[in-house]
Design a protein around this motif. Structure first.
Motif, PDB file in Angstrom:
ATOM      1  N   PHE A  76       0.922  -1.189  -0.023  1.00 33.30           N
ATOM      2  CA  PHE A  76      -0.013  -0.099   0.010  1.00 33.30           C
ATOM      3  C   PHE A  76       1.002   1.402   0.147  1.00 33.30           C
ATOM      4  CE2 PHE A  76      -2.084   3.399   2.257  1.00 33.30           C
ATOM      5  CZ  PHE A  76      -3.092   3.652   1.569  1.00 33.30           C
ATOM      6  N   VAL A  77       2.092   1.236   0.707  1.00 31.53           N
ATOM      7  CA  VAL A  77       2.862   2.315   0.943  1.00 31.53           C
ATOM      8  C   VAL A  77       3.611   2.589  -0.370  1.00 31.53           C
ATOM      9  CG1 VAL A  77       4.739   3.176   1.985  1.00 31.53           C
ATOM     10  CG2 VAL A  77       3.116   2.308   3.342  1.00 31.53           C
ATOM     11  N   LYS A  78       3.915   1.469  -1.059  1.00 34.71           N
ATOM     12  CA  LYS A  78       4.893   1.523  -2.187  1.00 34.71           C
ATOM     13  C   LYS A  78       3.760   2.237  -3.259  1.00 34.71           C
ATOM     14  CE  LYS A  78       8.515  -0.047  -4.333  1.00 34.71           C
ATOM     15  NZ  LYS A  78       8.240   0.799  -5.717  1.00 34.71           N
ATOM     16  N   ARG A  79       2.630   1.847  -3.389  1.00 35.77           N
ATOM     17  CA  ARG A  79       1.835   2.092  -4.406  1.00 35.77           C
ATOM     18  C   ARG A  79       1.567   3.758  -4.319  1.00 35.77           C
ATOM     19  NH1 ARG A  79      -1.275  -2.278  -3.166  1.00 35.77           N
ATOM     20  NH2 ARG A  79      -2.586  -1.211  -2.062  1.00 35.77           N
ATOM     21  N   HIS A  80       1.417   4.354  -3.098  1.00 34.33           N
ATOM     22  CA  HIS A  80       1.397   5.674  -2.811  1.00 34.33           C
ATOM     23  C   HIS A  80       2.683   6.341  -3.246  1.00 34.33           C
ATOM     24  CE1 HIS A  80       0.669   9.593  -0.853  1.00 34.33           C
ATOM     25  NE2 HIS A  80       1.493   9.499  -0.438  1.00 34.33           N
ATOM     26  N   ALA A  81       3.822   5.836  -2.892  1.00 34.04           N
ATOM     27  CA  ALA A  81       5.108   6.364  -3.190  1.00 34.04           C
ATOM     28  C   ALA A  81       5.248   6.342  -4.749  1.00 34.04           C
ATOM     29  CB  ALA A  81       6.066   5.779  -2.620  1.00 34.04           C
ATOM     30  N   ASP A  82       5.256   5.271  -5.432  1.00 30.60           N
ATOM     31  CA  ASP A  82       5.248   5.213  -6.882  1.00 30.60           C
ATOM     32  C   ASP A  82       4.389   6.180  -7.479  1.00 30.60           C
ATOM     33  OD1 ASP A  82       6.818   2.938  -6.341  1.00 30.60           O
ATOM     34  OD2 ASP A  82       5.342   1.578  -7.070  1.00 30.60           O
ATOM     35  N   LYS A  83       3.251   6.676  -7.121  1.00 34.11           N
ATOM     36  CA  LYS A  83       2.543   7.582  -8.007  1.00 34.11           C
ATOM     37  C   LYS A  83       3.433   8.870  -7.667  1.00 34.11           C
ATOM     38  CE  LYS A  83      -1.976   5.635  -6.980  1.00 34.11           C
ATOM     39  NZ  LYS A  83      -3.316   5.828  -6.536  1.00 34.11           N
ATOM     40  N   LYS A  84       3.878   9.439  -6.551  1.00 30.76           N
ATOM     41  CA  LYS A  84       4.491  10.481  -6.302  1.00 30.76           C
ATOM     42  C   LYS A  84       5.743  10.459  -6.959  1.00 30.76           C
ATOM     43  CE  LYS A  84       5.187  13.774  -2.636  1.00 30.76           C
ATOM     44  NZ  LYS A  84       4.630  14.131  -1.116  1.00 30.76           N
ATOM     45  N   ILE A  85       6.755   9.459  -7.222  1.00 29.59           N
ATOM     46  CA  ILE A  85       7.839   9.339  -7.933  1.00 29.59           C
ATOM     47  C   ILE A  85       7.535   9.372  -9.335  1.00 29.59           C
ATOM     48  CG2 ILE A  85       9.378   7.657  -8.725  1.00 29.59           C
ATOM     49  CD1 ILE A  85       9.328   6.411  -5.669  1.00 29.59           C
ATOM     50  N   ASP A  86       6.191   8.962  -9.598  1.00 29.72           N
ATOM     51  CA  ASP A  86       5.863   9.512 -11.304  1.00 29.72           C
ATOM     52  C   ASP A  86       5.874  10.747 -11.760  1.00 29.72           C
ATOM     53  OD1 ASP A  86       6.186   6.741 -11.803  1.00 29.72           O
ATOM     54  OD2 ASP A  86       4.090   6.226 -11.685  1.00 29.72           O
ATOM     55  N   GLU A  87       5.226  11.410 -10.413  1.00 30.09           N
ATOM     56  CA  GLU A  87       4.827  12.933 -10.624  1.00 30.09           C
ATOM     57  C   GLU A  87       6.173  13.536 -10.628  1.00 30.09           C
ATOM     58  OE1 GLU A  87       2.239  13.829  -7.474  1.00 30.09           O
ATOM     59  OE2 GLU A  87       0.710  12.674  -8.028  1.00 30.09           O
ATOM     60  N   VAL A  88       6.860  13.358  -9.690  1.00 35.80           N
ATOM     61  CA  VAL A  88       8.304  13.979  -9.669  1.00 35.80           C
ATOM     62  C   VAL A  88       9.183  13.701 -11.051  1.00 35.80           C
ATOM     63  CG1 VAL A  88      10.712  14.480  -8.545  1.00 35.80           C
ATOM     64  CG2 VAL A  88       8.566  14.210  -7.100  1.00 35.80           C
ATOM     65  N   ASN A  89       9.065  12.575 -11.415  1.00 37.07           N
ATOM     66  CA  ASN A  89       9.861  12.221 -12.662  1.00 37.07           C
ATOM     67  C   ASN A  89       9.339  12.935 -13.811  1.00 37.07           C
ATOM     68  OD1 ASN A  89      12.123  10.454 -11.698  1.00 37.07           O
ATOM     69  ND2 ASN A  89      10.691   8.822 -11.760  1.00 37.07           N
ATOM     70  N   SER A  90       8.029  13.255 -14.090  1.00 33.12           N
ATOM     71  CA  SER A  90       7.206  13.865 -14.944  1.00 33.12           C
ATOM     72  C   SER A  90       7.797  15.483 -14.864  1.00 33.12           C
ATOM     73  CB  SER A  90       5.779  13.642 -14.810  1.00 33.12           C
ATOM     74  OG  SER A  90       5.186  14.676 -15.523  1.00 33.12           O
ATOM     75  N   MET A  91       7.888  15.935 -13.694  1.00 30.13           N
ATOM     76  CA  MET A  91       8.326  17.319 -13.409  1.00 30.13           C
ATOM     77  C   MET A  91       9.676  17.386 -14.020  1.00 30.13           C
ATOM     78  SD  MET A  91       6.690  18.979 -10.154  1.00 30.13           S
ATOM     79  CE  MET A  91       6.949  17.551  -9.290  1.00 30.13           C
ATOM     80  N   LEU A  92      10.594  16.480 -13.589  1.00 26.65           N
ATOM     81  CA  LEU A  92      12.043  16.455 -14.000  1.00 26.65           C
ATOM     82  C   LEU A  92      12.221  16.252 -15.394  1.00 26.65           C
ATOM     83  CD1 LEU A  92      13.247  14.571 -11.133  1.00 26.65           C
ATOM     84  CD2 LEU A  92      13.674  17.092 -11.446  1.00 26.65           C
ATOM     85  N   ALA A  93      11.387  15.625 -16.147  1.00 26.66           N
ATOM     86  CA  ALA A  93      11.467  15.532 -17.481  1.00 26.66           C
ATOM     87  C   ALA A  93      10.989  16.758 -18.246  1.00 26.66           C
ATOM     88  CB  ALA A  93      10.347  14.283 -18.085  1.00 26.66           C
ATOM     89  N   LYS A  94      10.045  17.503 -17.652  1.00 34.51           N
ATOM     90  CA  LYS A  94       9.757  18.508 -18.545  1.00 34.51           C
ATOM     91  C   LYS A  94      11.026  19.721 -18.304  1.00 34.51           C
ATOM     92  CE  LYS A  94       4.748  18.743 -17.449  1.00 34.51           C
ATOM     93  NZ  LYS A  94       3.456  19.101 -16.657  1.00 34.51           N
ATOM     94  N   TYR A  95      11.538  19.566 -16.953  1.00 36.66           N
ATOM     95  CA  TYR A  95      12.716  20.527 -16.967  1.00 36.66           C
ATOM     96  C   TYR A  95      13.843  20.208 -17.764  1.00 36.66           C
ATOM     97  CZ  TYR A  95      17.268  21.994 -15.307  1.00 36.66           C
ATOM     98  OH  TYR A  95      18.459  22.554 -15.198  1.00 36.66           O
ATOM     99  N   ARG A  96      14.151  18.807 -18.177  1.00 35.14           N
ATOM    100  CA  ARG A  96      15.097  18.471 -19.243  1.00 35.14           C
ATOM    101  C   ARG A  96      14.683  18.708 -20.425  1.00 35.14           C
ATOM    102  NH1 ARG A  96      15.745  14.276 -15.004  1.00 35.14           N
ATOM    103  NH2 ARG A  96      14.094  13.188 -16.301  1.00 35.14           N
ATOM    104  N   GLY A  97      13.368  18.803 -20.855  1.00 32.37           N
ATOM    105  CA  GLY A  97      12.741  18.659 -22.055  1.00 32.37           C
ATOM    106  C   GLY A  97      12.922  20.149 -22.565  1.00 32.37           C
TER     107      GLY A  97
END
Length: 97
Positions: A76-97
């Motif tokens: 359960f904890v990991k599913r929640h964390a994975d969503k946040k990780i995906d959001e952060v990675n999306s922001m970082l991809a926008k930065y790099r893009g």
């Protein structure tokens, strides 16, 4: 269970930091590119730190098969964390893009 709670809290703190740094990287990208790069790098560091806590909890769960509830709680904890990780990675991809 106390150990899992601690790892979850620490991982969440690191992910909060990663999210904040990723937001700042995007915010400062045009106006302060050197600072933005540092913010990006710090976000990546925080993601790495979060993975250390995740790994520790995962190892703990595996080492205690006599407590199947640990596996369910951590999933359960990991599913929640994975969503946040995906959001952060999306922001970082926008930065790099």
């Amino acid at each position: 269970m106390k150990f899992i709670e601690e790892m979850a809290e620490r991982m969440d703190d690191e992910l909060d930091g990663a999210e904040e740094y990723a937001e700042k990287a995007l915010h400062y990208k045009e106006s302060h590119p050197a600072l933005a790069k540092h913010m990006h790098d710090m976000a990546m560091d925080e993601l790495r730190h979060a993975s250390y806590f995740c790994d520790a909890a995962t190892d703990y769960v595996k080492a205690h098969p006599e407590h199947p509830e640990f596996k369910d709680v951590w999933a359960f904890v990991k599913r929640h964390a994975d969503k946040k990780i995906d959001e952060v990675n999306s922001m970082l991809a926008k930065y790099r893009g």
